[in-house]
Design a protein around this motif. Structure first.
Motif, PDB file in Angstrom:
ATOM      1  N   SER A  32     -26.730   6.227  22.490  1.00  0.00           N
ATOM      2  CA  SER A  32     -25.834   5.438  23.779  1.00  0.00           C
ATOM      3  C   SER A  32     -26.125   4.127  23.653  1.00  0.00           C
ATOM      4  O   SER A  32     -25.461   3.474  24.002  1.00  0.00           O
ATOM      5  CB  SER A  32     -26.467   6.090  25.095  1.00  0.00           C
ATOM      6  N   ALA A  83     -24.561  11.446  21.595  1.00  0.00           N
ATOM      7  CA  ALA A  83     -24.771  10.704  22.859  1.00  0.00           C
ATOM      8  C   ALA A  83     -24.164  11.532  24.277  1.00  0.00           C
ATOM      9  O   ALA A  83     -23.046  11.913  23.818  1.00  0.00           O
ATOM     10  CB  ALA A  83     -24.151   9.227  22.722  1.00  0.00           C
ATOM     11  N   SER A 128     -23.936   8.808  29.372  1.00  0.00           N
ATOM     12  CA  SER A 128     -24.437   7.429  29.085  1.00  0.00           C
ATOM     13  C   SER A 128     -23.279   6.583  28.974  1.00  0.00           C
ATOM     14  O   SER A 128     -23.385   5.302  29.275  1.00  0.00           O
ATOM     15  CB  SER A 128     -25.290   7.571  28.085  1.00  0.00           C
TER      16      SER A 128
END
Ligand code: ATP
Ligand code: MG
Length: 438
Positions: A174, A210, A214
């Motif tokens: 992220s 990710a 995020s």
């Protein structure tokens, strides 16, 4: 050497200063060490306003955070028991987080980290970028001492984004989104080494690990920024928006609309005015069909009031536009009264959609003229009318003074005294100015 406590105090607003003072008081009472960290320190050191206060504590942060919320009569928004961290919503619009100093060890990209308590020094070095890895001590013995193990201050001066260690994107992909956000928000360069780390991470496909959440968090954080569209385009060109919505790409990203929105936001609404997130979402989802837009909005995890506000936004904006274009408006105070109670989201939607010149002009006049004029009325002036502060009569007297002030005609400039004797052509002050002579 800079006096960092002074620098801090001069960059915080009154409510943020009160929060820092209260935090110092309760941490001292509890015998706990606390530091101001993260974006708050980055923004203080680069001389800009602070969005939220990130406190780091070497012991029980959750307990301290809850005590802070209680002492200031604020709310705990969320609690992360693994990271021992709380997010707080405090009076005066102050957002704060209180977290335990910790290290995080990752075994695969985007995996769950192994978390262990750590010193502030090690906590700073597990962070993403050097400019976010600076702490200011708020402790009695060392108050005002800056801890900067990765020399983030040099990178702030050079306006460069540098990773704290080579594994940042592997550990938590992220940070790819965060890097792009900071690059555009701060207008900083990515250091050559961080650039090659980023390229390797993208080649390895770490971004797919990710969480969409995020990415949603970073998009929310950049939504009110002057360079939000450029950041979204950069995310799109790297294929990073797909995890949030496969449909949100190319023309569907509505960059033309978002650019128009961004212009309205930054040329009309004063910087630092809260609100605008729901209007941003409305424009962002404009080109999507209802199913695509519903899926995207789910990823943003809107609160109940936000979801309701979003649903009603377009209808409310239409109503506001029709009130604002009414021919019955003759006085500045009428415009002031209409717009004072409207939300920034509604105003932005009107600015975005309305082709009516009079509506656009009235909104501009409200923010650039009437609102600052209304703010000139002081409590002392109201009290001088003989009403008691805190009573409904006081509010009424205040409104009356604002109305009178806004509607007062500008005083006429007194006509010049007649000249004693006729002056020769070209020698009057006006004529001399016209001729470029002093
Ligand atoms: P903003 O001013 O927008 O709040 P910020 O950098 O403070 O920016 P936060 O999400 O509030 O962002 O995070 C606070 C701090 O926590 C960061 O400055 C950084 O030090 C650390 N941090 C946040 N997210 C990460 C992450 N994914 N990896 C490493 N460190 C992080
Ligand atoms: Mg922050």
């Amino acid at each position: 050497m800079s006096d960092y406590m002074f620098v801090l105090e001069s960059h915080l607003d009154a409510a943020q200063n009160k929060t820092v003072a209260e935090m110092q008081r309760i941490a001292t009472e509890a015998g706990m060490n606390v530091w101001l960290t993260g974006g708050a320190m980055r923004d203080v050191l680069r001389g800009s306003a602070i969005r939220d206060l990130d406190f780091t504590v070497e012991r029980d942060a959750v307990k301290l955070g809850k005590s802070l919320a209680q002492a200031l009569k604020g709310n705990v928004l969320s609690e992360d028991s693994a990271k021992r961290s709380v997010e707080l919503d405090l009076p005066g619009g102050v957002r704060a987080s209180v977290s335990n100093a910790r290290t995080e060890k990752y075994s695969k990209p985007g995996g769950k980290p192994q978390i262990a308590p750590a010193t502030i020094h090690d906590d700073l070095l597990r962070r993403d970028f050097t400019i976010n890895a600076i702490a200011l001590s708020l402790n009695r013995g060392s108050r005002g001492l800056l801890i900067d193990p990765a020399n983030g201050q040099a990178d702030l001066i050079n306006r460069e984004l540098r990773a704290t260690n080579p594994y940042i994107f592997f550990d938590d992909p992220s940070r790819i989104f965060r890097l792009i956000r900071f690059q555009h928000m701060l207008g900083f360069q990515i250091s050559p080494r961080a650039q090659s780390q980023l390229e390797n991470a993208l080649l390895e496909g770490y971004q797919t690990a990710a969480s969409p959440r995020s990415l949603a968090v970073e998009i929310r954080a950049l939504s009110g920024d002057a360079n939000a569209v450029a950041a979204l385009e950069a995310l799109d060109s790297n294929g990073l928006l797909k995890s949030l919505s496969p449909a949100l790409t190319g023309a569907n990203l509505n960059t033309a609309g978002l650019t128009r929105f961004e212009k309205a936001l930054h040329s009309v609404i004063p910087a630092g005015t809260p609100g605008g997130w729901l209007a941003f979402l409305t424009v962002l989802t404009e080109k999507l069909n209802p199913r695509e837009s519903g899926d995207l909005l789910k990823a943003f995890e809107l609160s109940r009031p936000e979801a309701d506000g979003l649903k009603n936004l377009e209808a409310k904006a239409k109503k506001l536009e029709s009130v604002l274009k009414s021919a019955r408006i003759h006085k500045p105070s009428q415009v002031y009264e209409i717009l004072e109670t409207a939300s920034v989201d509604e105003v932005l939607m009107v600015l975005y959609n309305s082709a009516q010149r009079v509506v656009q002009d009235r909104i501009r006049a409200f923010y650039h003229k009437y609102l600052p004029q209304a703010q000139e009325i002081t409590e002392e002036q109201v009290a001088a009318t003989g009403v008691k502060p805190g009573t409904p009569k006081f509010d009424k007297a205040y409104r009356n003074l604002v109305t009178a002030h806004l509607n007062a005609r500008p005083r006429k400039i007194a006509p010049p005294e007649p000249e004693p004797a006729p002056a020769a052509a070209g020698t009057t002050p006006m004529a001399m100015a016209r001729n470029g002579r002093k």
